[in-house]
Design a protein around this motif. Sequence first.
Motif, mmCIF file in Angstrom:
data_model
loop_
_atom_site.group_PDB
_atom_site.id
_atom_site.type_symbol
_atom_site.label_atom_id
_atom_site.label_comp_id
_atom_site.label_asym_id
_atom_site.label_seq_id
_atom_site.Cartn_x
_atom_site.Cartn_y
_atom_site.Cartn_z
ATOM 1 N N HIS A 61 0.787 -1.237 0.246
ATOM 2 C CA HIS A 61 0.388 0.404 0.320
ATOM 3 C C HIS A 61 0.613 1.345 -0.072
ATOM 4 O O HIS A 61 2.432 1.194 0.674
ATOM 5 C CB HIS A 61 -0.787 -0.036 1.012
ATOM 6 C CG HIS A 61 -1.490 -1.619 1.112
ATOM 7 N ND1 HIS A 61 -1.761 -2.297 1.882
ATOM 8 C CD2 HIS A 61 -3.220 -1.476 0.331
ATOM 9 C CE1 HIS A 61 -2.491 -2.955 1.342
ATOM 10 N NE2 HIS A 61 -3.677 -2.318 1.340
ATOM 11 N N PRO A 62 0.375 2.470 -0.266
ATOM 12 C CA PRO A 62 -1.295 2.672 -1.294
ATOM 13 C C PRO A 62 -0.816 1.945 -2.611
ATOM 14 O O PRO A 62 -0.393 1.741 -2.505
ATOM 15 C CB PRO A 62 -0.942 3.915 -1.404
ATOM 16 C CG PRO A 62 0.200 4.476 -0.973
ATOM 17 C CD PRO A 62 0.825 3.566 -0.253
ATOM 18 N N TYR A 63 -2.065 2.436 -2.764
ATOM 19 C CA TYR A 63 -2.316 1.798 -4.445
ATOM 20 C C TYR A 63 -1.322 1.782 -5.472
ATOM 21 O O TYR A 63 -0.934 0.887 -5.985
ATOM 22 C CB TYR A 63 -3.542 1.759 -5.072
ATOM 23 C CG TYR A 63 -3.865 1.241 -6.069
ATOM 24 C CD1 TYR A 63 -4.438 -0.590 -6.629
ATOM 25 C CD2 TYR A 63 -4.333 1.528 -7.409
ATOM 26 C CE1 TYR A 63 -4.710 -0.821 -7.637
ATOM 27 C CE2 TYR A 63 -4.366 1.121 -8.548
ATOM 28 C CZ TYR A 63 -4.282 -0.940 -8.379
ATOM 29 O OH TYR A 63 -4.313 -1.054 -9.722
ATOM 30 N N GLN A 109 -6.478 -2.751 0.820
ATOM 31 C CA GLN A 109 -5.642 -2.709 2.748
ATOM 32 C C GLN A 109 -6.366 -2.178 4.080
ATOM 33 O O GLN A 109 -6.340 -2.397 4.674
ATOM 34 C CB GLN A 109 -5.536 -0.790 1.884
ATOM 35 C CG GLN A 109 -4.726 0.467 2.851
ATOM 36 C CD GLN A 109 -5.312 1.355 2.194
ATOM 37 O OE1 GLN A 109 -4.741 1.423 0.980
ATOM 38 N NE2 GLN A 109 -5.282 2.368 3.399
ATOM 39 N N PHE A 138 -6.035 -6.189 -4.078
ATOM 40 C CA PHE A 138 -5.202 -5.396 -3.314
ATOM 41 C C PHE A 138 -6.215 -5.021 -1.972
ATOM 42 O O PHE A 138 -7.862 -5.102 -1.707
ATOM 43 C CB PHE A 138 -5.592 -3.944 -3.897
ATOM 44 C CG PHE A 138 -4.726 -2.996 -3.173
ATOM 45 C CD1 PHE A 138 -3.332 -2.779 -3.179
ATOM 46 C CD2 PHE A 138 -6.315 -1.596 -2.710
ATOM 47 C CE1 PHE A 138 -3.480 -1.685 -2.731
ATOM 48 C CE2 PHE A 138 -5.497 -0.505 -2.376
ATOM 49 C CZ PHE A 138 -4.184 -0.299 -1.993
ATOM 50 N N CYS A 146 3.654 -2.834 3.762
ATOM 51 C CA CYS A 146 1.748 -2.633 4.048
ATOM 52 C C CYS A 146 1.317 -1.109 4.916
ATOM 53 O O CYS A 146 2.518 -0.224 4.539
ATOM 54 C CB CYS A 146 1.113 -3.274 5.280
ATOM 55 S SG CYS A 146 2.479 -2.920 6.594
ATOM 56 N N ILE A 147 0.122 -0.677 4.779
ATOM 57 C CA ILE A 147 -0.225 0.679 5.144
ATOM 58 C C ILE A 147 0.539 1.193 6.086
ATOM 59 O O ILE A 147 0.684 2.980 6.167
ATOM 60 C CB ILE A 147 -1.670 0.555 4.840
ATOM 61 C CG1 ILE A 147 -1.546 2.720 4.993
ATOM 62 C CG2 ILE A 147 -2.168 0.117 6.220
ATOM 63 C CD1 ILE A 147 -1.345 3.339 3.647
#
Length: 182
Positions: A37-39, A68, A66, A164-165
Amino acid sequence: MRLLLHICCGPCAVYPVSVLEEEGVDFEGLFYNPNIHPYDEFVRRKENVGEFAKIKNFSVKYMDDFSQDIWEKLGEDNENRCNMCYTVRIDKVAQFAKENGFDAFTTTLLVSPYQKHELIVELSEKAAQKYGLTFYYKDFRPGFRQGQQWAKELGLYRQKYCGCIISYRESEKLKNERKKSK
């Protein structure tokens, strides 16, 4: 033996791919990383894997999952977040390997000294047993720095966080703190 190589990103694939080629292993890549993430980062890493595969002339399959929200719900709990992240990806890779006629699988996660190596091995062995496959274990960590240097020389994008976010936010926070201290 036909091997499925889970690829988390282009730079982490450089050294493992060189080892597999040197050993004459018949392998194909799989990009499956719903944690990234992010996309736009997800897309950038996916495209980077494609660039590297073209350079080295090997085949890669892509799973565009995807999600999140799953990682957002885990919050700051690193232990559970990493465990879930590895489990989700490794299980899906093993399942894909089984369904697509591979004999074994491995992952480029085994190259990074920043990943939880023993946990990745443990989860991979369990997934291999679950799907009746072989987990092809190699400790790629000794070649991490060399692989990163080769990635730089190849012009591959080298990210600054695992994916990861939460790790993204942590890296942004560190970057902002460094700017403030200058």
